[in-house]
Write an enzyme that holds these catalytic residues in place. Structure first.
Site, PDB file in Angstrom:
ATOM      1  N   ALA A  22       0.808  -1.225   0.000  1.00 14.13           N
ATOM      2  CA  ALA A  22       0.000   0.000   0.000  1.00 14.13           C
ATOM      3  C   ALA A  22       0.840   1.273   0.000  1.00 14.13           C
ATOM      4  O   ALA A  22       0.396   2.314  -0.492  1.00 14.13           O
ATOM      5  CB  ALA A  22      -0.940  -0.006   1.200  1.00 14.13           C
ATOM      6  N   THR A  26       0.360   5.642  -1.520  1.00 19.42           N
ATOM      7  CA  THR A  26      -0.044   6.731  -0.615  1.00 19.42           C
ATOM      8  C   THR A  26       0.130   8.098  -1.280  1.00 19.42           C
ATOM      9  O   THR A  26      -0.661   9.009  -1.039  1.00 19.42           O
ATOM     10  CB  THR A  26       0.740   6.681   0.708  1.00 19.42           C
ATOM     11  OG1 THR A  26       2.143   6.636   0.431  1.00 19.42           O
ATOM     12  CG2 THR A  26       0.352   5.468   1.534  1.00 19.42           C
ATOM     13  N   ASP A 101      -5.667  -1.528  -6.280  1.00 22.74           N
ATOM     14  CA  ASP A 101      -6.060  -0.263  -6.920  1.00 22.74           C
ATOM     15  C   ASP A 101      -5.872  -0.232  -8.435  1.00 22.74           C
ATOM     16  O   ASP A 101      -6.361   0.668  -9.112  1.00 22.74           O
ATOM     17  CB  ASP A 101      -5.334   0.923  -6.279  1.00 22.74           C
ATOM     18  CG  ASP A 101      -3.822   0.742  -6.213  1.00 22.74           C
ATOM     19  OD1 ASP A 101      -3.238   0.239  -7.199  1.00 22.74           O
ATOM     20  OD2 ASP A 101      -3.219   1.095  -5.178  1.00 22.74           O
ATOM     21  N   HIS A 116      -4.169  -9.895  -4.154  1.00 23.44           N
ATOM     22  CA  HIS A 116      -5.402  -9.601  -3.413  1.00 23.44           C
ATOM     23  C   HIS A 116      -6.547  -9.155  -4.314  1.00 23.44           C
ATOM     24  O   HIS A 116      -7.536  -8.608  -3.831  1.00 23.44           O
ATOM     25  CB  HIS A 116      -5.116  -8.545  -2.338  1.00 23.44           C
ATOM     26  CG  HIS A 116      -4.164  -9.022  -1.295  1.00 23.44           C
ATOM     27  ND1 HIS A 116      -3.409  -8.158  -0.517  1.00 23.44           N
ATOM     28  CD2 HIS A 116      -3.827 -10.274  -0.891  1.00 23.44           C
ATOM     29  CE1 HIS A 116      -2.648  -8.873   0.310  1.00 23.44           C
ATOM     30  NE2 HIS A 116      -2.887 -10.146   0.091  1.00 23.44           N
ATOM     31  N   CYS A 127     -24.061 -16.658  -9.645  1.00 26.20           N
ATOM     32  CA  CYS A 127     -23.833 -17.160 -11.009  1.00 26.20           C
ATOM     33  C   CYS A 127     -22.440 -16.836 -11.541  1.00 26.20           C
ATOM     34  O   CYS A 127     -22.079 -17.257 -12.633  1.00 26.20           O
ATOM     35  CB  CYS A 127     -24.891 -16.619 -11.962  1.00 26.20           C
ATOM     36  SG  CYS A 127     -24.727 -14.841 -12.335  1.00 26.20           S
ATOM     37  N   CYS A 149     -27.239  -9.014  -8.726  1.00 30.80           N
ATOM     38  CA  CYS A 149     -27.168  -9.475 -10.109  1.00 30.80           C
ATOM     39  C   CYS A 149     -28.590  -9.703 -10.641  1.00 30.80           C
ATOM     40  O   CYS A 149     -29.555  -9.786  -9.873  1.00 30.80           O
ATOM     41  CB  CYS A 149     -26.357 -10.770 -10.146  1.00 30.80           C
ATOM     42  SG  CYS A 149     -26.168 -11.513 -11.776  1.00 30.80           S
ATOM     43  N   CYS A 151     -29.673 -12.398 -11.612  1.00 36.86           N
ATOM     44  CA  CYS A 151     -30.125 -13.694 -11.096  1.00 36.86           C
ATOM     45  C   CYS A 151     -30.590 -13.600  -9.645  1.00 36.86           C
ATOM     46  O   CYS A 151     -31.097 -14.575  -9.090  1.00 36.86           O
ATOM     47  CB  CYS A 151     -29.017 -14.735 -11.222  1.00 36.86           C
ATOM     48  SG  CYS A 151     -27.696 -14.571  -9.981  1.00 36.86           S
ATOM     49  N   SER A 188       4.609  -3.431   4.687  1.00 31.72           N
ATOM     50  CA  SER A 188       5.045  -3.688   6.067  1.00 31.72           C
ATOM     51  C   SER A 188       5.701  -5.056   6.189  1.00 31.72           C
ATOM     52  O   SER A 188       6.373  -5.343   7.181  1.00 31.72           O
ATOM     53  CB  SER A 188       3.847  -3.618   7.016  1.00 31.72           C
ATOM     54  OG  SER A 188       2.905  -4.649   6.715  1.00 31.72           O
TER      55      SER A 188
END
Length: 250
Positions: A22, A26, A101, A116, A127, A149, A151, A188
């Protein structure tokens, strides 16, 4: 200067990679998670758990739509562009990122492995239909929370929530075992298993360079530790490499 040392290591490396957290974003206006002004100082990490999403999808989305809107106004900073340039030079083979991001791709980096997920994508839990996040935010504005959604299933962001396994860890570790140098930037280095990436490079005999504002648990085994602002330091590395390349070709 540390800038010159890092540049020289990149020039002599045969398989360098970057591992980003991250802290690289920043300067783009996106808060980190665990720093003095981090996201978890303001919000409870429970809001980003899979259990909370299942228990209260409306409450989950009240938090996440704010985070999404904040991310979508952000633009790549000089650190992102510097890494993209190093990749174009052939000096960085891959970027393994903990970030969601998408700023590495916006800066022009091509070989990005996201551990991630990516906040710019969503999918239906029922679905599995995929959505871009702009469409989901429009759906929220028109239809309310949680977004659903066609569905009837609840839509979620295509990111790893606390309590879920990370994406692409096997391929990331495979790359780490090949690498002879890793730049660990803005992380970190406390989150498992992502922190195994720089550790694996080091254990396989490679060099570890840490660029982070705060201390990390791997500082004591790093070859170089830099505390400078990454959006200033990485462009300095690029400029040094360009000067060396120009000097050698003249």
């Amino acid at each position: 200067m540390e800038c010159d040392k890092v540049g020289d290591l990149l020039l002599t490396s045969t398989y360098a990679i970057a591992f980003t957290g991250a802290g690289i974003s920043t300067a783009s206006g996106i808060p980190d998670f665990r720093g003095p002004n981090g996201l978890w100082k303001k919000y409870s990490p429970e809001l980003a758990t899979i259990e909370y999403f299942k228990k209260d999808p409306k409450g989950f989305w009240e938090f996440y739509r704010l985070r999404m809107r904040g991310l979508f106004t952000a633009l790549p900073n000089r650190a992102h562009y510097a890494l993209a340039e190093l990749e174009k030079m052939g000096l960085i083979r891959a970027i393994i990122t903990q970030n969601i991001d998408g700023l590495h791709q916006l800066a022009g980096s091509r070989n990005v492995i996201e551990l991630h997920g990516n906040m710019r994508k969503c999918y239906c839990v029922n679905c599995l239909k995929t959505y871009d996040s702009d469409t989901v935010l429009d759906k929220i504005d028109k239809e309310g929370l949680p977004p659903k959604c066609e569905c009837g299933g609840v839509i979620r962001p295509d990111v790893v929530l606390f309590g879920e396994p990370v994406y692409n860890i096997s391929s990331a570790l495979e790359i780490a075992r090949e690498a002879d140098l890793v730049l660990a930037i803005g992380s970190s280095l406390t989150v498992y298993p992502a922190n195994m990436i720089p550790l694996t490079v080091k254990e396989m005999g490679g060099k570890l360079i840490i660029l982070n504002a705060e201390e990390t648990p791997l500082d004591n085994i790093a070859d170089i530790v830099v505390r400078e602002r990454v959006e200033e330091f990485l462009p300095c590395v690029v400029d040094y490499i360009k000067s060396q390349t120009l000097h050698r070709s003249s």
